[in-house]
Design a protein around this motif. Structure first.
Motif, PDB file in Angstrom:
ATOM      1  N   ALA A  48       0.831  -1.197   0.000  1.00 43.11           N
ATOM      2  CA  ALA A  48       0.000   0.000   0.000  1.00 43.11           C
ATOM      3  C   ALA A  48       0.871   1.254   0.000  1.00 43.11           C
ATOM      4  CB  ALA A  48      -0.912   0.003   1.212  1.00 43.11           C
ATOM      5  N   SER A  49       0.286   2.381  -0.452  1.00 44.56           N
ATOM      6  CA  SER A  49       0.965   3.678  -0.402  1.00 44.56           C
ATOM      7  C   SER A  49      -0.018   4.724   0.100  1.00 44.56           C
ATOM      8  CB  SER A  49       1.503   4.065  -1.784  1.00 44.56           C
ATOM      9  OG  SER A  49       0.430   4.169  -2.724  1.00 44.56           O
ATOM     10  N   TYR A  50       0.533   5.887   0.461  1.00 39.75           N
ATOM     11  CA  TYR A  50      -0.289   6.895   1.163  1.00 39.75           C
ATOM     12  C   TYR A  50       0.213   8.291   0.848  1.00 39.75           C
ATOM     13  CZ  TYR A  50      -1.406   9.893   5.207  1.00 39.75           C
ATOM     14  OH  TYR A  50      -1.790  10.923   6.014  1.00 39.75           O
ATOM     15  N   ALA A  51      -0.709   9.243   0.834  1.00 38.63           N
ATOM     16  CA  ALA A  51      -0.352  10.655   0.680  1.00 38.63           C
ATOM     17  C   ALA A  51      -1.489  11.504   1.228  1.00 38.63           C
ATOM     18  CB  ALA A  51      -0.098  10.990  -0.780  1.00 38.63           C
ATOM     19  N   VAL A  52      -1.162  12.760   1.583  1.00 38.55           N
ATOM     20  CA  VAL A  52      -2.176  13.731   1.959  1.00 38.55           C
ATOM     21  C   VAL A  52      -2.458  14.581   0.728  1.00 38.55           C
ATOM     22  CG1 VAL A  52      -2.769  15.678   3.431  1.00 38.55           C
ATOM     23  CG2 VAL A  52      -1.482  13.750   4.375  1.00 38.55           C
ATOM     24  N   VAL A  53      -3.738  14.617   0.311  1.00 42.71           N
ATOM     25  CA  VAL A  53      -4.105  15.300  -0.931  1.00 42.71           C
ATOM     26  C   VAL A  53      -5.333  16.164  -0.675  1.00 42.71           C
ATOM     27  CG1 VAL A  53      -3.182  13.404  -2.334  1.00 42.71           C
ATOM     28  CG2 VAL A  53      -5.619  13.416  -1.690  1.00 42.71           C
ATOM     29  N   THR A  54      -5.686  16.967  -1.664  1.00 41.00           N
ATOM     30  CA  THR A  54      -6.911  17.755  -1.592  1.00 41.00           C
ATOM     31  C   THR A  54      -8.107  16.860  -1.893  1.00 41.00           C
ATOM     32  OG1 THR A  54      -5.693  19.704  -2.309  1.00 41.00           O
ATOM     33  CG2 THR A  54      -8.090  19.787  -2.490  1.00 41.00           C
ATOM     34  N   ASN A  55      -9.193  17.053  -1.190  1.00 42.83           N
ATOM     35  CA  ASN A  55     -10.420  16.282  -1.400  1.00 42.83           C
ATOM     36  C   ASN A  55     -10.781  16.294  -2.894  1.00 42.83           C
ATOM     37  OD1 ASN A  55     -12.973  15.148  -1.420  1.00 42.83           O
ATOM     38  ND2 ASN A  55     -13.822  16.534   0.131  1.00 42.83           N
ATOM     39  N   PRO A  56     -10.779  15.108  -3.536  1.00 43.51           N
ATOM     40  CA  PRO A  56     -11.027  15.080  -4.983  1.00 43.51           C
ATOM     41  C   PRO A  56     -12.508  15.076  -5.358  1.00 43.51           C
ATOM     42  CG  PRO A  56     -10.576  12.878  -4.213  1.00 43.51           C
ATOM     43  CD  PRO A  56     -10.448  13.772  -3.013  1.00 43.51           C
ATOM     44  N   ASP A  57     -13.383  14.931  -4.366  1.00 44.93           N
ATOM     45  CA  ASP A  57     -14.805  14.778  -4.677  1.00 44.93           C
ATOM     46  C   ASP A  57     -15.635  15.443  -3.585  1.00 44.93           C
ATOM     47  OD1 ASP A  57     -17.316  13.996  -5.505  1.00 44.93           O
ATOM     48  OD2 ASP A  57     -17.059  11.879  -4.932  1.00 44.93           O
ATOM     49  N   LEU A  58     -15.978  16.702  -3.802  1.00 46.28           N
ATOM     50  CA  LEU A  58     -16.729  17.448  -2.789  1.00 46.28           C
ATOM     51  C   LEU A  58     -18.201  17.075  -2.889  1.00 46.28           C
ATOM     52  CD1 LEU A  58     -15.110  20.997  -3.216  1.00 46.28           C
ATOM     53  CD2 LEU A  58     -14.268  18.996  -1.970  1.00 46.28           C
ATOM     54  N   SER A  59     -18.550  15.972  -2.288  1.00 41.85           N
ATOM     55  CA  SER A  59     -19.921  15.479  -2.376  1.00 41.85           C
ATOM     56  C   SER A  59     -20.214  14.561  -1.211  1.00 41.85           C
ATOM     57  CB  SER A  59     -20.126  14.713  -3.697  1.00 41.85           C
ATOM     58  OG  SER A  59     -19.327  13.527  -3.702  1.00 41.85           O
ATOM     59  N   GLY A  60     -21.451  14.046  -1.184  1.00 40.82           N
ATOM     60  CA  GLY A  60     -21.831  13.064  -0.172  1.00 40.82           C
ATOM     61  C   GLY A  60     -21.593  13.567   1.225  1.00 40.82           C
TER      62      GLY A  60
END
Length: 890
Positions: A746-758
């Motif tokens: 597995a891999s991991y990163a901190v990113v910007t929310n790609p889906d502003l929904s739900g």
């Protein structure tokens, strides 16, 4: 003759006949006279351990009963009638109760019954024996037992000991005179003779804490050992002469000289005296009735520093305060006759041994006393308003006159207007008129501005006038004074308004004495008279002498305790406000200090606002406001900033109070702030991050509601965000390293929310975990603050994004005290952002460790865990990127 014989025969016959008839009548009556029969009794013995017995005797043919209870010698019977009941109280034992039934003719019959009285003995004796935290010679005994009346406690330090007797629910204590092992025996006694007892050996090791300056001889836990030599002896005793420079009834050190030169003693200090700074003066109180030189010497240099000494002279007048100035008067001590003995020397290092010689080169014999050995010097704190009597380094000298005396003591009555446990000034009047005292201020009181009111707290049990006078005008200003009246109710706050109530003081009888006067200059002497023209005797106490007026701006942090700050809050819509003493020293605010009290009348949107002298600056990362808040009802608290210095947008944060008294509330303006209402437009309620400066801080308690009552606030402060990795995890907090260690591909990163929904419509950072398609791949966070499952908050919730239905396994490892690893699985529906809930109170099971140890069994965690691990489709091979956000404990 025949007639006489006939008459005699007839009489004899008649008498014989009459006699026979009388015999038959007596026998008939006696046939119905006999003693009472069938003697019985109804007994009722109480079961309440009182020994109460009720007896109701019965018998056939009885007109009365004599009852002998059998518990006393030469007993007088108790008599009762048929059908009556008699009650008697027995002690524990066996008795012959005798009932005598008495018939009408006096004939009797008896019944004897054995009465056995036994009381419930004490049981379940438990004894808690502990040593006092403040006195190592004191033992505290707290016994409990069932069916107990009293406890006898034997402490085991004397022969033929008379026990200390305490009642159930009480605690016993005892102070031993010497160290040693002692057997404490506790005997539990009930209503009867049976007892139970408990014994335990306690070890009294005595004072063991090391000595350090200041040396007061009063701390029971400190071992004030003073090693003597050349014939001197030493002990700690009660102050034998509470007068002069040491009028306090306390412990002191007693040095007895035998009359040999160079006899003395030494303290081995646990904390060395440090002369590296400017504090190079040692002072002590010393008692002698003859004039003697005192030599104070320092040895035991921590880094081999040179031994040195100072000599000061005592005048022989009892208690005097002696000062040893090592900055100006120290010389090198004798070591071997060389090495510059007697040369001037200024110590700059640390010394672990303090040596004292009383008339070292001479032969003065006798007992001398010492007390309050302390280090001073360096920066001297000036005597100025406010005067609190608590500040270190301030000389609160109060020169008295006309018979008055003065001392600094502990507050004898923490109540009323002065509930603080602190130092206060004690003025004792002898009963003369115009007796009093004066402070010579290092910083004069300045009346050039509008701050012309002096306040002080004064304690008295009688109503008295108090005259406050200012002298010592820096530029020759006119002496003036104000009188305020104390009501005699203990601690009261008195106000002396020199703007409206001051008059010219008496100087020589002229110069306008008594005329109104408004001071505008500076004064260096503050004089106080208590019942100046009268002769009221007694002791009065003063504290917190302060000049009104905000000489310092209102700024964060806000403690409500600085007398130089005006903590004014403007209220609106029915609310009211005052600064009061903390009414509930508990929870997160145990300080006896001032707090702000905001009272709601029960109208919505009532509250108050502080106008800040120093605006709150949100230009940096410090966007969290924290305060201590008291409420006995659960309420929302809204904190709002207005008055943007450059027109910044008003904004607010709401935090919820649980209603448990003092709680600490956190208002995070970096993550939780929204735009405040202005006129219904302008984006009210939208997220907002303030970056400017604000001069108005507004508080609403249950703003939209109508909760009435008084609420308290304290310690409002602006703080930087924590950099600790802990729950909640938002991935947005500046300074926090959201590091996740991955494994098995597995891999991991901190990113910007790609889906502003739900469930997650916020444009913020999220954690992205990418699976390569291998089973049991995942990652874990190592937390700086462990998750605590000791309470009822055992649910973890998170927002999770996936476009495929997958199981998500949340596992806790790294038990702080070796707690068992455990896990919960929650299923994601594959619909994008969803909220997943992991209930560790009902769904947790033991995790796999080595295949044994109950893997899969139900488990409820109760400890702390420092590692949180995630598996997305752990047993499967689902590949792809998944997102997580807002991991919180509920």
């Amino acid at each position: 003759m025949k007639q006489i014989r006939f008459i005699a025969t007839v009489c004899i016959a008649f008498l014989a006949f009459s006699g026979c008839t009388e015999d038959e009548q007596i026998s008939y009556v006696l046939q119905n006279i006999s003693a009472p029969t069938n003697v019985q009794a109804v007994f009722d013995i109480s079961q309440d351990d009182t020994g109460t017995v009720s007896v109701t005797p019965t018998a056939v043919g009885a007109s009365a009963f004599d009852i002998y209870f059998g518990d006393s010698d030469n007993e007088t019977p108790t008599q009762v009638g048929p059908g009556e009941t008699v009650t008697h109280v027995y002690g524990e034992g066996t008795y012959n109760l005798r009932i005598v039934a008495v018939g009408p003719t006096g004939l009797t019959s008896e019944l004897v019954r054995v009465v056995n009285i036994s009381f419930t003995p004490p049981s379940n004796l438990a004894v808690d024996i502990s040593l006092s935290a403040s006195n190592p010679f004191e033992v505290i005994v707290a016994p409990t037992a069932d069916n107990v009346t009293v406890f006898d406690i034997y402490y085991g330090d004397v022969t033929d000991e008379v026990p200390q007797t305490i009642m159930a629910g009480e605690t016993g204590s005892h102070i031993y005179a010497e160290t040693g092992d002692y057997t404490v025996r506790v005997v539990a006694r009930g209503a009867g003779a049976a007892t139970v007892e408990y014994s335990e050996v306690v070890t009294i090791s005595g004072a063991s804490d090391p000595i350090s300056l200041p040396i007061t001889f009063d701390a029971p836990t400190v071992n004030y050992a003073f090693g003597t030599f050349n014939g001197a002896s030493y002990e700690v005793v009660d102050n034998p002469d509470a007068s002069g420079a040491n009028p306090v009834a306390s412990k002191v050190g007693a040095i007895t000289n035998a009359g040999v030169n160079w006899e003395g003693g030494a303290f081995t200090l646990g904390t060395p005296v440090d002369f590296s700074g400017s504090d190079k003066t040692i002072t002590m109180k010393f008692w002698s009735n003859v004039a003697v030189p005192l030599l104070l010497k320092f040895e035991g240099g921590v880094n081999g520093e040179r031994e040195n000494e100072v000599v000061a002279n005592h005048g022989g007048t009892g208690w005097e305060e002696i000062s040893f100035d090592f900055a100006t008067s120290a010389v090198k001590s004798y070591i071997d006759g060389t090495q510059g003995v007697g040369e001037a020397f200024v110590p700059t290092g640390q010394y672990a041994t303090l040596v004292l010689f009383v008339d070292g080169p001479g032969t003065t014999a006798g007992t001398f006393y010492m007390d309050d050995i302390e280090q001073s010097g360096g920066t001297v704190t000036p005597l100025e308003l406010p005067i609190s009597f608590d500040a270190a380094g301030v000389d609160y000298a109060f020169g008295t006159f006309n018979g008055a005396s003065f001392n600094i003591v502990d507050n004898p009555d923490p109540s009323g207007a002065n509930a603080s446990v602190s130092k206060v000034g004690a003025i004792t009047n002898s009963g003369n008129n115009w007796e009093g005292g004066a402070f010579n201020l290092d910083t004069p009181v300045d009346f050039s501005g509008s701050n012309k009111t002096i306040r002080l707290k004064l304690w008295s049990t009688v109503s008295v006038p108090v005259l406050l006078k200012f002298e010592g005008g820096v530029n020759g200003e006119r002496q003036n004074e104000v009188v305020a009246t104390h009501g005699g109710t203990g601690w009261e706050e008195l106000s002396f308004d020199f703007a409206t109530s001051a008059t010219k003081s008496y100087i020589d009888g002229t110069q306008g004495v008594g005329e109104p006067f408004v001071p505008t200059g500076q004064y260096a002497t503050l004089v106080l008279f208590i019942d100046g023209p009268g002769n009221t005797a007694g002791t009065f106490y003063m504290d917190d002498i302060a000049q009104d007026g905000a000489t310092q701006p209102l700024a964060l942090p806000m403690s409500f305790d600085n007398p130089a700050v005006a903590y004014d809050m403007g209220t609106f819509n029915g609310a009211s406000y005052a600064v009061v003493t903390n009414p509930d020293l508990s929870g997160v605010n145990t300080s006896a200090s001032n707090v702000g009290a905001l009272t709601n009348s029960g109208v919505n949107w009532e509250g108050g606002a502080f106008s800040m002298g120093t605006p709150v600056d949100f230009s940096g990362n410090d966007k969290i406001i924290r305060m201590k808040f008291w409420s006995n009802a659960a309420v929302p608290v809204l904190l709002k900033f207005e008055g943007g210095v450059s027109g910044e947008r008003q904004n607010e944060v709401v935090a919820n109070h649980g209603g448990t008294g003092w709680e600490e509330l956190t208002f995070d303006f970096a993550t939780d702030a929204t735009k405040s209402y202005i006129d219904g437009t302008q984006g009210v309620g939208e997220p907002f991050v303030p970056t400017g400066q604000y001069a108005t801080l507004v508080i609403f308690v249950d703003g939209p509601g109508t909760t009435a009552g008084t609420f308290y606030m304290d310690d409002i402060e602006q703080v930087a965000p924590s950099t600790d990795l802990k729950l909640p995890i938002s991935f947005d907090q500046a300074g926090v390293a959201y590091d996740m260690t991955t494994f098995n591909g597995a891999s991991y990163a901190v990113v910007t929310n790609p889906d502003l929904s739900g469930a997650n419509t916020v444009a913020s950072n999220v954690g992205a975990v990418t699976n390569s398609g291998v089973n049991w791949e995942g990652g874990y966070f190592v937390l700086d603050v462990p998750v605590d499952f000791a309470g009822s908050n055992k649910t973890i919730a998170m927002k999770f994004w996936s476009n495929a239905a997958v199981p998500v396994l949340l596992k806790f490892e790294g038990g702080v005290s070796g707690e068992r690893q455990c896990e919960v699985v929650a299923n994601h529906g594959g619909t994008g952002w969803e909220v997943l809930t992991f209930d560790f109170s009902t769904d947790a099971v033991k995790s796999y460790i080595d295949g044994t140890q109950g893997v899969g069994e139900a488990f409820v965690p109760t400890g702390q865990y420092a590692q949180i691990t995630f598996f997305v489709d752990g047993p499967g091979t689902a590949a792809g990127t998944f997102y997580m956000d807002d991991i919180v404990q509920q």
